[in-house]
Design a protein around this motif. Structure first.
Motif, PDB file in Angstrom:
ATOM      1  N   ALA A   1       8.314  -0.083  -5.749  1.00  0.00           N
ATOM      2  CA  ALA A   1       7.726   0.467  -6.976  1.00  0.00           C
ATOM      3  C   ALA A   1       6.730  -0.534  -7.564  1.00  0.00           C
ATOM      4  O   ALA A   1       5.690  -0.140  -8.107  1.00  0.00           O
ATOM      5  N   ARG A   2       7.022  -1.824  -7.430  1.00  0.00           N
ATOM      6  CA  ARG A   2       6.146  -2.837  -8.036  1.00  0.00           C
ATOM      7  C   ARG A   2       4.970  -3.225  -7.156  1.00  0.00           C
ATOM      8  O   ARG A   2       3.904  -3.561  -7.658  1.00  0.00           O
ATOM      9  N   PHE A   3       5.174  -3.222  -5.844  1.00  0.00           N
ATOM     10  CA  PHE A   3       4.133  -3.739  -4.943  1.00  0.00           C
ATOM     11  C   PHE A   3       3.568  -2.668  -4.009  1.00  0.00           C
ATOM     12  O   PHE A   3       2.598  -2.919  -3.321  1.00  0.00           O
ATOM     13  N   GLY A   4       4.185  -1.496  -3.982  1.00  0.00           N
ATOM     14  CA  GLY A   4       3.737  -0.434  -3.093  1.00  0.00           C
ATOM     15  C   GLY A   4       2.612   0.343  -3.719  1.00  0.00           C
ATOM     16  O   GLY A   4       1.985  -0.155  -4.663  1.00  0.00           O
ATOM     17  N   PRO A   5       2.337   1.567  -3.235  1.00  0.00           N
ATOM     18  CA  PRO A   5       3.082   2.224  -2.174  1.00  0.00           C
ATOM     19  C   PRO A   5       2.757   1.621  -0.804  1.00  0.00           C
ATOM     20  O   PRO A   5       1.754   0.948  -0.631  1.00  0.00           O
ATOM     21  N   VAL A   6       3.648   1.884   0.161  1.00  0.00           N
ATOM     22  CA  VAL A   6       3.415   1.414   1.522  1.00  0.00           C
ATOM     23  C   VAL A   6       3.434   2.626   2.457  1.00  0.00           C
ATOM     24  O   VAL A   6       4.025   3.645   2.134  1.00  0.00           O
TER      25      VAL A   6
END
Ligand SMILES: C[S@@+](CC[C@H](N)C(=O)[O-])C[C@H]1O[C@@H](n2cnc3c(N)ncnc32)[C@H](O)[C@@H]1O
Length: 211
Positions: free
Chosen positions: A34-39
């Motif tokens: 949620a913090r670094f995505g989306p992947v």
């Protein structure tokens, strides 16, 4: 010597458990996404019974998730279970650190409680980072000097299982990881607000690195 994972997984009643932390590891990975995505995709290297990959595959049915492990038995068992549960976004393959054979790349490479069992942990870190697509992330737990101290003081059976760690053969540090990868690393536990968890301690370091 070290631990013989294939022998364990060949036993009929081995536990499909999570080896580092608890079921909340999937929640923390969700926080990370949620913090670094989306992947676009995720791979768990040394996935074992794949508790986190299975959970993630249920939560994100459109996200392709792969589990890699060098133990053929667990890969076969995981495939069977994924098919039984109808998880079409979850796949497994045999592959071994430190020199992974796959030429695939992933946005998120997750490797937990596995480098303890790899003699050339420095090479494994490189190999894991190579697996990350540019712009993606490596999330990795590794043995450090505190892990070594823990292994040295453990009971003889555990010490034998963690013989590489006890002998200091695969000890790493944040500084070494940064020097191997030539980039900054960051504390994963802090990044996902897990630093107050009981299972988080100096002997279980976990970092994330952006590629
Ligand atoms: C302690 S379990 C961790 C499972 C899972 N990642 C977790 O955190 O619950 C370690 C796993 O790493 C796998 N493993 C050990 N050495 C490996 C290697 N050189 N390459 C790939 N997998 C390895 C073992 O087969 C085992 O399934």
């Amino acid at each position: 010597m070290g631990f013989h994972w294939d022998d364990l997984y060949r036993e009929d009643d081995y536990e499909r458990r999570i080896y580092l932390g608890d079921e909340s590891m999937a929640d923390y990975l969700e926080t990370f996404l949620a913090r670094f995505g989306p992947v676009d995709d995720v791979v768990s290297v040394g996935c074992g019974p794949g508790v986190v990959p299975f959970e993630l595959a249920e939560r994100y049915p459109d996200l392709p998730i792969t589990g890699l492990d060098y133990a053929e038995t667990i890969v076969a068992d995981n495939r069977t279970l994924a098919a039984e549960r109808g998880l079409e976004n979850l796949s497994f393959a045999v592959d071994a650190l430190p020199d992974l054979a796959t030429d695939r790349r992933f946005d998120l490479v997750y490797c937990v409680a596995t480098l303890f069992f790899v003699a050339d942990a420095a090479r494994a870190i490189e190999s894991l980072y190579d697996l990350v697509r540019p712009g993606g992330y490596l999330v990795v737990n590794y043995p450090n000097e505190h892990t070594q101290e823990w292994a040295r003081e453990a009971d003889p059976e555990k010490r034998a299982d963690f013989s590489l760690v006890a002998a200091g053969e695969n000890t790493l540090s944040r500084e070494e990881i940064e020097s191997i990868l030539n980039t900054d690393s960051h504390d994963y536990w802090e990044a996902v607000d897990a630093d107050d968890e009981e299972f988080v301690s100096p002997d279980l370091p976990m970092v994330y690195v952006r590629r």
